[in-house]
Design a protein around this motif. Structure first.
Motif: not given
Length: 341
Positions: A306-312
Protein backbone atom coordinates in the motif's frame (compact mmCIF):
# COMPACT_ATOMS: atom_id res chain seq x y z
CA UNK A 1 6.98 -67.44 -10.80
CA UNK A 2 3.77 -67.45 -12.87
CA UNK A 3 2.93 -64.92 -15.57
CA UNK A 4 0.34 -63.16 -13.38
CA UNK A 5 2.79 -62.90 -10.48
CA UNK A 6 5.46 -61.60 -12.82
CA UNK A 7 3.16 -58.86 -14.13
CA UNK A 8 2.18 -57.91 -10.60
CA UNK A 9 5.84 -57.79 -9.58
CA UNK A 10 6.71 -55.64 -12.59
CA UNK A 11 3.77 -53.27 -11.92
CA UNK A 12 4.80 -52.82 -8.29
CA UNK A 13 8.36 -52.19 -9.43
CA UNK A 14 7.24 -49.59 -11.94
CA UNK A 15 5.13 -47.85 -9.30
CA UNK A 16 8.04 -47.85 -6.86
CA UNK A 17 10.36 -46.36 -9.48
CA UNK A 18 7.75 -43.77 -10.48
CA UNK A 19 7.22 -42.87 -6.83
CA UNK A 20 10.96 -42.51 -6.26
CA UNK A 21 11.27 -40.29 -9.34
CA UNK A 22 8.36 -38.13 -8.16
CA UNK A 23 9.90 -37.74 -4.71
CA UNK A 24 13.27 -36.93 -6.21
CA UNK A 25 11.69 -34.35 -8.53
CA UNK A 26 9.81 -32.75 -5.63
CA UNK A 27 12.96 -32.68 -3.51
CA UNK A 28 14.90 -31.11 -6.37
CA UNK A 29 12.20 -28.47 -6.85
CA UNK A 30 12.26 -27.69 -3.13
CA UNK A 31 16.05 -27.43 -3.14
CA UNK A 32 15.90 -25.07 -6.10
CA UNK A 33 13.23 -22.97 -4.39
CA UNK A 34 15.28 -22.91 -1.20
CA UNK A 35 18.39 -21.69 -2.99
CA UNK A 36 16.38 -18.84 -4.56
CA UNK A 37 14.95 -17.92 -1.16
CA UNK A 38 18.45 -17.84 0.34
CA UNK A 39 19.63 -15.56 -2.48
CA UNK A 40 16.60 -13.31 -2.05
CA UNK A 41 17.29 -12.79 1.66
CA UNK A 42 21.04 -12.33 1.18
CA UNK A 43 20.89 -8.69 2.45
CA UNK A 44 19.49 -9.89 5.81
CA UNK A 45 21.46 -10.84 8.91
CA UNK A 46 20.55 -14.54 8.74
CA UNK A 47 21.29 -16.58 11.86
CA UNK A 48 19.92 -19.88 10.57
CA UNK A 49 18.16 -21.21 7.49
CA UNK A 50 16.45 -21.00 5.25
CA UNK A 51 15.52 -24.63 5.74
CA UNK A 52 12.49 -26.73 4.84
CA UNK A 53 10.31 -27.79 7.77
CA UNK A 54 6.87 -29.26 8.41
CA UNK A 55 4.30 -26.63 9.40
CA UNK A 56 0.63 -26.13 10.13
CA UNK A 57 -0.84 -23.05 8.50
CA UNK A 58 -3.52 -20.71 9.85
CA UNK A 59 -6.33 -22.69 8.22
CA UNK A 60 -5.10 -26.00 9.59
CA UNK A 61 -3.34 -27.19 6.43
CA UNK A 62 -0.27 -29.30 7.15
CA UNK A 63 2.38 -28.67 4.54
CA UNK A 64 6.02 -27.78 3.95
CA UNK A 65 7.40 -24.34 4.78
CA UNK A 66 10.72 -22.59 4.73
CA UNK A 67 11.99 -21.33 8.08
CA UNK A 68 14.49 -18.52 8.46
CA UNK A 69 15.84 -16.85 11.60
CA UNK A 70 17.16 -13.29 11.40
CA UNK A 71 18.08 -10.40 13.65
CA UNK A 72 15.38 -7.69 13.48
CA UNK A 73 17.77 -4.99 12.29
CA UNK A 74 18.59 -3.94 8.69
CA UNK A 75 22.19 -4.32 7.61
CA UNK A 76 22.04 -1.84 4.73
CA UNK A 77 21.35 1.34 6.73
CA UNK A 78 21.16 2.66 10.30
CA UNK A 79 17.55 3.08 11.53
CA UNK A 80 16.34 6.49 12.75
CA UNK A 81 16.05 9.29 13.56
CA UNK A 82 12.52 9.45 14.98
CA UNK A 83 11.88 12.36 17.37
CA UNK A 84 13.36 15.84 16.98
CA UNK A 85 14.78 17.30 20.17
CA UNK A 86 13.84 20.96 19.64
CA UNK A 87 11.05 22.84 17.87
CA UNK A 88 13.68 24.56 15.77
CA UNK A 89 14.86 21.26 14.26
CA UNK A 90 14.41 20.54 10.57
CA UNK A 91 13.23 17.39 8.81
CA UNK A 92 16.63 15.72 9.06
CA UNK A 93 16.27 15.53 12.87
CA UNK A 94 13.07 13.47 12.87
CA UNK A 95 11.14 10.82 11.02
CA UNK A 96 7.73 10.71 9.36
CA UNK A 97 4.14 10.25 10.52
CA UNK A 98 0.66 9.62 9.12
CA UNK A 99 -1.21 12.87 8.46
CA UNK A 100 -3.11 14.69 5.73
CA UNK A 101 -3.80 11.41 3.93
CA UNK A 102 -0.09 10.65 3.52
CA UNK A 103 3.22 10.97 5.35
CA UNK A 104 4.56 14.22 6.80
CA UNK A 105 7.94 15.09 8.27
CA UNK A 106 8.14 15.02 12.07
CA UNK A 107 10.19 18.20 12.40
CA UNK A 108 10.00 21.03 14.92
CA UNK A 109 7.23 22.74 12.98
CA UNK A 110 5.12 19.57 13.08
CA UNK A 111 5.57 19.31 16.85
CA UNK A 112 4.49 22.93 17.26
CA UNK A 113 1.42 22.39 15.05
CA UNK A 114 -0.14 19.45 16.90
CA UNK A 115 -2.77 21.37 18.87
CA UNK A 116 -3.95 23.16 15.74
CA UNK A 117 -3.63 20.10 13.52
CA UNK A 118 -5.81 17.94 15.76
CA UNK A 119 -8.03 20.73 17.09
CA UNK A 120 -7.17 19.97 20.70
CA UNK A 121 -5.36 22.37 23.01
CA UNK A 122 -4.24 19.49 25.25
CA UNK A 123 -1.43 18.76 22.79
CA UNK A 124 1.88 20.07 24.14
CA UNK A 125 4.89 17.89 23.28
CA UNK A 126 7.44 20.62 23.97
CA UNK A 127 8.45 23.05 26.68
CA UNK A 128 7.07 26.44 25.56
CA UNK A 129 9.89 28.29 27.35
CA UNK A 130 12.88 26.34 26.01
CA UNK A 131 11.41 24.75 22.89
CA UNK A 132 12.78 21.35 23.97
CA UNK A 133 10.73 18.38 22.75
CA UNK A 134 9.67 15.76 25.28
CA UNK A 135 10.70 12.33 24.01
CA UNK A 136 11.42 8.89 25.43
CA UNK A 137 15.18 8.73 25.80
CA UNK A 138 15.62 5.61 27.95
CA UNK A 139 14.62 1.95 27.94
CA UNK A 140 12.36 2.54 30.93
CA UNK A 141 10.58 5.39 29.16
CA UNK A 142 10.16 3.23 26.08
CA UNK A 143 8.63 0.44 28.16
CA UNK A 144 6.19 2.88 29.77
CA UNK A 145 5.14 4.76 26.63
CA UNK A 146 5.32 2.28 23.73
CA UNK A 147 2.30 0.24 24.80
CA UNK A 148 -1.50 0.49 24.36
CA UNK A 149 -2.04 1.74 27.92
CA UNK A 150 0.48 4.56 27.92
CA UNK A 151 1.77 5.46 31.38
CA UNK A 152 0.10 8.81 32.24
CA UNK A 153 3.55 10.24 32.96
CA UNK A 154 4.37 9.96 29.25
CA UNK A 155 1.30 11.59 27.77
CA UNK A 156 2.33 14.43 25.48
CA UNK A 157 5.57 12.72 24.55
CA UNK A 158 7.25 11.82 21.28
CA UNK A 159 7.76 8.06 21.58
CA UNK A 160 10.90 6.46 20.23
CA UNK A 161 12.50 3.16 21.18
CA UNK A 162 16.07 2.64 20.01
CA UNK A 163 17.38 -0.61 18.50
CA UNK A 164 19.92 -0.89 21.33
CA UNK A 165 17.05 -1.33 23.79
CA UNK A 166 16.48 -4.79 22.34
CA UNK A 167 18.22 -7.76 24.03
CA UNK A 168 21.48 -8.73 22.32
CA UNK A 169 20.12 -12.22 21.64
CA UNK A 170 16.81 -11.01 20.16
CA UNK A 171 15.88 -12.95 17.02
CA UNK A 172 12.86 -13.30 14.77
CA UNK A 173 11.92 -16.57 13.10
CA UNK A 174 9.56 -16.73 10.13
CA UNK A 175 7.97 -19.93 8.87
CA UNK A 176 6.32 -19.36 5.49
CA UNK A 177 4.69 -21.89 3.13
CA UNK A 178 6.74 -22.90 0.11
CA UNK A 179 3.52 -23.05 -1.92
CA UNK A 180 0.57 -20.80 -1.05
CA UNK A 181 -2.67 -22.46 0.06
CA UNK A 182 -5.49 -20.07 -0.98
CA UNK A 183 -8.50 -19.58 1.27
CA UNK A 184 -12.07 -19.37 0.00
CA UNK A 185 -12.79 -16.14 1.85
CA UNK A 186 -9.87 -13.88 2.89
CA UNK A 187 -10.28 -12.13 6.25
CA UNK A 188 -11.44 -8.52 6.12
CA UNK A 189 -8.26 -7.27 7.74
CA UNK A 190 -4.67 -8.27 8.21
CA UNK A 191 -3.96 -10.58 11.12
CA UNK A 192 -0.38 -10.51 12.35
CA UNK A 193 2.58 -9.38 10.23
CA UNK A 194 2.19 -8.87 6.50
CA UNK A 195 5.45 -10.61 5.64
CA UNK A 196 9.23 -10.38 5.66
CA UNK A 197 11.25 -7.83 3.69
CA UNK A 198 14.28 -9.03 1.77
CA UNK A 199 16.58 -7.30 4.29
CA UNK A 200 15.15 -9.39 7.14
CA UNK A 201 12.88 -6.71 8.63
CA UNK A 202 9.25 -7.49 9.48
CA UNK A 203 6.60 -5.96 7.23
CA UNK A 204 4.01 -5.37 9.92
CA UNK A 205 0.31 -4.73 10.12
CA UNK A 206 -1.19 -1.27 10.63
CA UNK A 207 0.20 0.94 13.39
CA UNK A 208 -2.40 1.63 16.13
CA UNK A 209 -2.61 5.30 15.18
CA UNK A 210 -5.85 6.09 17.03
CA UNK A 211 -4.54 4.65 20.31
CA UNK A 212 -1.25 6.53 19.90
CA UNK A 213 -2.96 9.85 19.23
CA UNK A 214 -5.50 9.19 21.97
CA UNK A 215 -2.70 9.26 24.54
CA UNK A 216 -1.38 12.56 23.14
CA UNK A 217 1.70 10.81 21.81
CA UNK A 218 3.38 10.53 18.44
CA UNK A 219 5.36 7.40 17.53
CA UNK A 220 7.20 8.43 14.36
CA UNK A 221 8.56 6.08 11.74
CA UNK A 222 12.00 6.79 10.35
CA UNK A 223 12.30 7.80 6.71
CA UNK A 224 12.45 4.10 5.77
CA UNK A 225 9.02 3.51 7.31
CA UNK A 226 10.20 1.68 10.44
CA UNK A 227 10.36 2.03 14.18
CA UNK A 228 11.10 -0.18 17.19
CA UNK A 229 8.98 -1.86 19.80
CA UNK A 230 10.26 -4.30 22.38
CA UNK A 231 8.15 -7.14 20.98
CA UNK A 232 9.08 -7.13 17.29
CA UNK A 233 12.23 -5.01 17.34
CA UNK A 234 12.68 -2.78 14.29
CA UNK A 235 9.79 -3.27 11.85
CA UNK A 236 8.01 -1.49 9.00
CA UNK A 237 4.56 0.09 8.91
CA UNK A 238 5.23 1.72 5.54
CA UNK A 239 7.26 0.87 2.44
CA UNK A 240 9.44 3.68 1.12
CA UNK A 241 12.36 4.02 -1.28
CA UNK A 242 14.64 2.25 1.21
CA UNK A 243 13.09 -1.03 0.05
CA UNK A 244 11.88 -0.24 -3.44
CA UNK A 245 15.35 0.83 -4.52
CA UNK A 246 16.94 -2.49 -3.48
CA UNK A 247 18.56 -4.70 -6.14
CA UNK A 248 16.28 -7.37 -7.56
CA UNK A 249 16.97 -10.69 -5.89
CA UNK A 250 13.83 -12.50 -7.00
CA UNK A 251 13.28 -15.42 -9.32
CA UNK A 252 15.09 -14.74 -12.62
CA UNK A 253 12.61 -17.00 -14.42
CA UNK A 254 10.04 -14.24 -14.06
CA UNK A 255 12.13 -12.02 -16.32
CA UNK A 256 10.77 -8.88 -17.93
CA UNK A 257 7.25 -9.34 -16.57
CA UNK A 258 8.60 -9.00 -13.06
CA UNK A 259 10.85 -6.09 -14.00
CA UNK A 260 7.75 -4.25 -15.19
CA UNK A 261 6.28 -4.63 -11.72
CA UNK A 262 9.35 -3.24 -9.98
CA UNK A 263 11.65 -4.88 -7.48
CA UNK A 264 10.26 -7.69 -5.36
CA UNK A 265 10.62 -6.33 -1.82
CA UNK A 266 9.47 -9.22 0.35
CA UNK A 267 7.55 -12.43 0.82
CA UNK A 268 4.13 -12.38 2.46
CA UNK A 269 3.33 -14.67 5.38
CA UNK A 270 1.20 -16.75 2.99
CA UNK A 271 4.06 -17.29 0.53
CA UNK A 272 3.14 -14.81 -2.20
CA UNK A 273 5.60 -12.18 -3.41
CA UNK A 274 5.27 -8.53 -2.40
CA UNK A 275 6.11 -5.78 -4.89
CA UNK A 276 6.24 -1.97 -4.47
CA UNK A 277 3.16 0.22 -4.45
CA UNK A 278 3.85 1.37 -8.02
CA UNK A 279 4.97 -0.62 -11.04
CA UNK A 280 8.42 -0.27 -12.55
CA UNK A 281 7.28 2.59 -14.80
CA UNK A 282 5.72 4.53 -11.91
CA UNK A 283 2.08 3.64 -12.54
CA UNK A 284 -0.46 2.33 -10.07
CA UNK A 285 -1.08 -1.41 -10.65
CA UNK A 286 -4.53 -2.23 -12.00
CA UNK A 287 -7.14 -4.63 -10.70
CA UNK A 288 -5.94 -4.98 -7.13
CA UNK A 289 -8.21 -6.88 -4.77
CA UNK A 290 -8.99 -5.98 -1.15
CA UNK A 291 -5.71 -7.55 -0.04
CA UNK A 292 -3.65 -5.41 -2.49
CA UNK A 293 -2.99 -8.33 -4.86
CA UNK A 294 -3.66 -9.38 -8.44
CA UNK A 295 -2.57 -11.82 -11.15
CA UNK A 296 -0.12 -10.90 -13.88
CA UNK A 297 1.26 -12.84 -16.82
CA UNK A 298 4.69 -14.24 -16.07
CA UNK A 299 4.38 -13.67 -12.32
CA UNK A 300 1.07 -15.12 -11.20
CA UNK A 301 -0.65 -13.81 -8.12
CA UNK A 302 1.33 -11.31 -6.03
CA UNK A 303 0.81 -8.30 -3.77
CA UNK A 304 1.68 -4.62 -4.09
CA UNK A 305 2.47 -2.71 -0.91
CA UNK A 306 0.00 0.00 0.00
CA UNK A 307 0.98 3.65 -0.29
CA UNK A 308 3.26 4.75 2.54
CA UNK A 309 0.57 6.96 4.08
CA UNK A 310 -2.12 4.28 3.95
CA UNK A 311 -0.92 2.54 7.15
CA UNK A 312 -1.54 -0.78 5.40
CA UNK A 313 1.31 -2.59 3.67
CA UNK A 314 -1.23 -5.32 2.83
CA UNK A 315 -4.97 -5.28 3.30
CA UNK A 316 -5.19 -8.98 4.17
CA UNK A 317 -3.85 -12.38 3.06
CA UNK A 318 -5.54 -14.44 0.35
CA UNK A 319 -3.93 -17.68 1.48
CA UNK A 320 -3.23 -19.47 4.76
CA UNK A 321 -0.38 -17.91 6.69
CA UNK A 322 2.61 -19.32 8.54
CA UNK A 323 4.22 -18.18 11.77
CA UNK A 324 6.35 -15.35 13.13
CA UNK A 325 8.01 -16.11 16.44
CA UNK A 326 10.76 -15.02 18.80
CA UNK A 327 11.53 -18.72 19.42
CA UNK A 328 13.82 -20.09 16.71
CA UNK A 329 13.13 -23.71 17.75
CA UNK A 330 9.32 -23.60 17.91
CA UNK A 331 7.29 -25.75 15.52
CA UNK A 332 4.94 -23.61 13.46
CA UNK A 333 1.26 -24.15 14.21
CA UNK A 334 -0.43 -20.98 13.01
CA UNK A 335 -3.82 -22.15 14.26
CA UNK A 336 -2.62 -21.32 17.77
CA UNK A 337 -1.44 -17.73 17.54
CA UNK A 338 -0.14 -16.41 20.86
CA UNK A 339 -1.67 -13.06 21.83
CA UNK A 340 0.53 -10.04 21.21
CA UNK A 341 1.48 -8.16 24.37
Amino acid sequence: MGETQMRTFQRVGYLAVAGAIALSTAASAHDDRLSRIAAFFAPADILSGPEIVDCTLSGGTRTRCFRITVTPTPQDYTPGPWCPTHVGDGADAGGIWFADGGMVDVDGAFIRSLAERYGDSNWQLYDPETGDVRFTGTLEACQAAARPDVDPAYRNTCVQCLPEYMPEDAVSTYTIPLEPVPVSRPPRRLRGPAGLARNGVRLDGPAPVEAILGAYTIAPLDDCGGHVNLHAGYHYHAVTDCLTGAPNGSDPARGTAEAGHGTEIGIAMDGYAIFPHLTGDGRAPEGLDACNGHDADGIGYHYHAGAAGANAILGCHVAETGCASEDSTATCDATRRPPRP
